[in-house]
Design a protein around this motif. Structure first.
Motif, short mmCIF file in Angstrom:
data_model
loop_
_atom_site.label_atom_id
_atom_site.label_comp_id
_atom_site.label_asym_id
_atom_site.label_seq_id
_atom_site.Cartn_x
_atom_site.Cartn_y
_atom_site.Cartn_z
N SER A 1 0.78 -1.22 -0.05
CA SER A 1 -0.18 0.07 -0.06
C SER A 1 0.64 1.13 -0.19
CB SER A 1 -0.92 -0.17 1.16
OG SER A 1 -0.51 0.64 2.32
N GLY A 2 1.84 0.95 0.80
CA GLY A 2 2.69 2.39 0.76
C GLY A 2 3.53 2.51 -0.72
N ALA A 3 3.95 1.34 -1.26
CA ALA A 3 4.54 1.52 -2.61
C ALA A 3 3.51 2.03 -3.62
CB ALA A 3 4.97 0.13 -3.18
N PHE A 4 2.40 1.35 -3.49
CA PHE A 4 1.11 2.19 -4.33
C PHE A 4 1.02 3.62 -4.10
CE2 PHE A 4 -0.71 -2.39 -4.71
CZ PHE A 4 0.08 -2.72 -5.83
N GLY A 5 0.92 4.03 -2.87
CA GLY A 5 0.90 5.44 -2.62
C GLY A 5 1.87 6.45 -3.28
N VAL A 6 3.17 5.75 -2.96
CA VAL A 6 4.34 6.66 -3.49
C VAL A 6 4.26 6.63 -5.10
CG1 VAL A 6 6.85 6.53 -3.61
CG2 VAL A 6 5.66 6.14 -1.40
N THR A 7 3.95 5.55 -5.91
CA THR A 7 3.61 5.58 -7.18
C THR A 7 2.64 6.51 -7.68
OG1 THR A 7 4.32 3.32 -6.92
CG2 THR A 7 3.42 4.03 -9.09
N ALA A 8 1.39 6.56 -6.97
CA ALA A 8 0.43 7.38 -7.40
C ALA A 8 0.81 8.82 -7.25
CB ALA A 8 -0.69 7.13 -6.44
N LEU A 9 1.55 9.16 -6.15
CA LEU A 9 1.95 10.46 -5.70
C LEU A 9 2.87 11.06 -7.00
CD1 LEU A 9 2.25 10.86 -1.83
CD2 LEU A 9 0.62 12.22 -3.46
N SER A 10 3.96 10.08 -7.22
CA SER A 10 4.95 10.29 -8.10
C SER A 10 4.32 10.44 -9.60
CB SER A 10 6.00 9.64 -8.25
OG SER A 10 5.57 8.27 -8.46
N SER A 11 3.22 9.76 -9.92
CA SER A 11 2.60 9.82 -11.18
C SER A 11 1.97 11.17 -11.34
CB SER A 11 1.52 8.75 -11.52
OG SER A 11 2.39 7.55 -11.25
N PHE A 12 1.17 11.54 -10.31
CA PHE A 12 0.48 12.85 -10.30
C PHE A 12 1.54 13.86 -10.54
CE2 PHE A 12 -1.47 16.41 -7.93
CZ PHE A 12 -2.65 16.42 -8.72
N SER A 13 2.77 13.72 -9.83
CA SER A 13 3.53 14.85 -9.73
C SER A 13 4.17 14.93 -11.19
CB SER A 13 4.74 14.75 -8.89
OG SER A 13 5.72 15.77 -9.12
N TRP A 14 4.35 13.84 -12.03
CA TRP A 14 4.75 13.95 -13.23
C TRP A 14 3.65 14.40 -14.24
CZ3 TRP A 14 2.87 11.01 -17.64
CH2 TRP A 14 3.65 11.05 -18.57
N ALA A 15 2.45 14.08 -13.94
CA ALA A 15 1.49 14.71 -15.13
C ALA A 15 1.40 16.18 -14.83
CB ALA A 15 0.11 14.04 -14.61
N VAL A 16 1.52 16.68 -13.26
CA VAL A 16 1.38 18.04 -13.41
C VAL A 16 2.42 18.79 -13.95
CG1 VAL A 16 1.43 19.75 -11.49
CG2 VAL A 16 -0.15 17.90 -11.22
N CYS B 1 4.26 17.88 -16.62
CA CYS B 1 4.03 17.75 -18.10
C CYS B 1 2.98 18.70 -18.43
CB CYS B 1 3.57 16.38 -18.36
SG CYS B 1 4.79 14.94 -18.55
N VAL B 2 2.06 18.95 -17.53
CA VAL B 2 0.95 20.01 -18.08
C VAL B 2 1.58 21.52 -18.06
CG1 VAL B 2 -1.28 20.70 -17.64
CG2 VAL B 2 -1.07 18.29 -17.54
N ARG B 3 2.35 21.59 -16.88
CA ARG B 3 3.12 23.07 -16.88
C ARG B 3 3.83 23.35 -17.91
NH1 ARG B 3 4.22 23.42 -10.33
NH2 ARG B 3 2.15 23.77 -9.48
N ARG B 4 4.82 22.23 -18.37
CA ARG B 4 5.59 22.56 -19.30
C ARG B 4 5.02 22.79 -20.73
NH1 ARG B 4 8.73 17.27 -18.00
NH2 ARG B 4 10.10 18.02 -16.10
N SER B 5 3.61 22.14 -20.90
CA SER B 5 3.16 22.14 -22.21
C SER B 5 2.38 23.91 -22.11
CB SER B 5 1.81 21.22 -22.29
OG SER B 5 0.89 21.37 -21.33
N GLY B 6 2.42 24.36 -20.95
CA GLY B 6 1.91 25.87 -21.25
C GLY B 6 0.32 25.86 -20.89
N MET B 7 -0.35 24.73 -20.82
CA MET B 7 -1.74 24.80 -20.52
C MET B 7 -2.08 25.29 -19.31
SD MET B 7 -2.49 20.99 -22.42
CE MET B 7 -4.35 21.12 -21.76
N LEU B 8 -1.09 25.00 -18.13
CA LEU B 8 -1.49 25.24 -16.68
C LEU B 8 -0.56 26.52 -16.29
CD1 LEU B 8 -3.31 24.63 -14.31
CD2 LEU B 8 -1.57 23.01 -13.37
N PRO B 9 -1.10 27.54 -15.95
CA PRO B 9 0.37 28.66 -15.62
C PRO B 9 0.75 28.13 -14.34
CG PRO B 9 -2.00 29.44 -15.37
CD PRO B 9 -2.23 28.21 -16.10
N GLY B 10 2.09 28.25 -14.30
CA GLY B 10 2.99 27.95 -13.10
C GLY B 10 2.83 29.38 -11.98
N PRO B 11 3.19 28.82 -10.77
CA PRO B 11 3.42 30.06 -9.97
C PRO B 11 4.31 31.13 -10.56
CG PRO B 11 4.06 28.20 -8.95
CD PRO B 11 3.77 27.83 -10.17
#
Length: 163
Positions: free
Chosen positions: A100-115, A117-127
Motif C-alpha cells: 500500500s505504501g508503494a502504491f501510494g508513492v507511485t500514485a503521488l509520483s505519477s500525479f507529480s509527473w502529470a502536473v 508535463c501539463v505545466r511544461r506544455s503551457g496549458m496550466l500557468p505555473g506560480p
C-alpha cells in the motif's frame, strides 16, 4: 612516462651501488625509504585494537546465535502448528502495508509527473507565470497613475501660469 622510467633506473643504479658497499647499506637505505609516517602508525595503533574487538564481538554473536538456535529448534518443532500460520499472517500483513505504501508513492509520483508535463506544455500557468503577470499588471497600473498625475500637474501648472 619517460621521467618515471628515468627515476626507476636511477633508483636501480643506486641500489646496485649500495649493494656493492655491503648488505647493511642496502638494508638501511630500504628501511629509511619505506618508513611509515606518524599518521599511518597512529592509524594502525588505533584501528588494530578496534578491529580486533569487533572481530571478537562478531565471533561471540555467531556463537550465541548458534547456541540460541540449538536451544529453540525443539520449541519451534513442537509449536510449528501455531507458529507457521502466525508467521504467514504476519508476513502477509507486512507485505500488505509495504504494497500500500508503494502504491501510494507511485500514485503521488505519477500525479507529480502529470502536473509537471501539463505545466511544461503551457496549458496550466505555473506560480512564476502568475507572479510575472501580476508584476506586469502592477507596473502598468503605476505607469497609468504616473501619466494621470503628470497630466494634472500640467493642467494645474498651465492654469496657474496664465493667471
Amino acid at each position: 612516462m619517460a621521467e618515471h622510467r628515468h627515476d626507476q633506473e636511477q633508483r636501480f643504479q643506486q641500489q646496485q651501488q649500495q649493494h656493492r658497499g655491503g648488505p647493511t647499506d642496502l638494508t638501511k637505505s630500504l628501511l629509511h625509504e619505506k618508513r611509515p609516517s606518524k599518521s599511518q602508525v597512529l592509524a594502525v595503533v588505533t584501528l588494530l585494537p578496534a578491529g580486533g574487538l569487533l572481530l571478537l564481538l562478531s565471533g561471540l554473536t555467531l556463537a550465541g546465535t548458534l547456541v540460541g538456535l540449538a536451544l529453540t529448534t525443539p520449541i519451534f518443532v513442537i509449536c510449528s502448528p501455531v507458529i507457521v500460520p502466525a508467521a504467514l499472517t504476519l508476513a502477509l500483513a507486512v507485505a500488505g502495508f509495504l504494497a500500500s505504501g508503494a502504491f501510494g508513492v507511485t500514485a503521488l509520483s505519477s500525479f507529480s509527473w502529470a502536473v509537471n508535463c501539463v505545466r511544461r506544455s503551457g496549458m496550466l500557468p505555473g506560480p512564476l507565470d502568475q507572479a510575472a503577470r501580476r508584476v506586469q499588471e502592477a507596473t502598468g497600473q503605476i505607469g497609468q497613475k504616473a501619466r494621470e498625475v503628470g497630466q494634472r500637474a500640467q493642467e494645474v501648472g498651465g492654469t496657474g501660469g496664465r493667471s
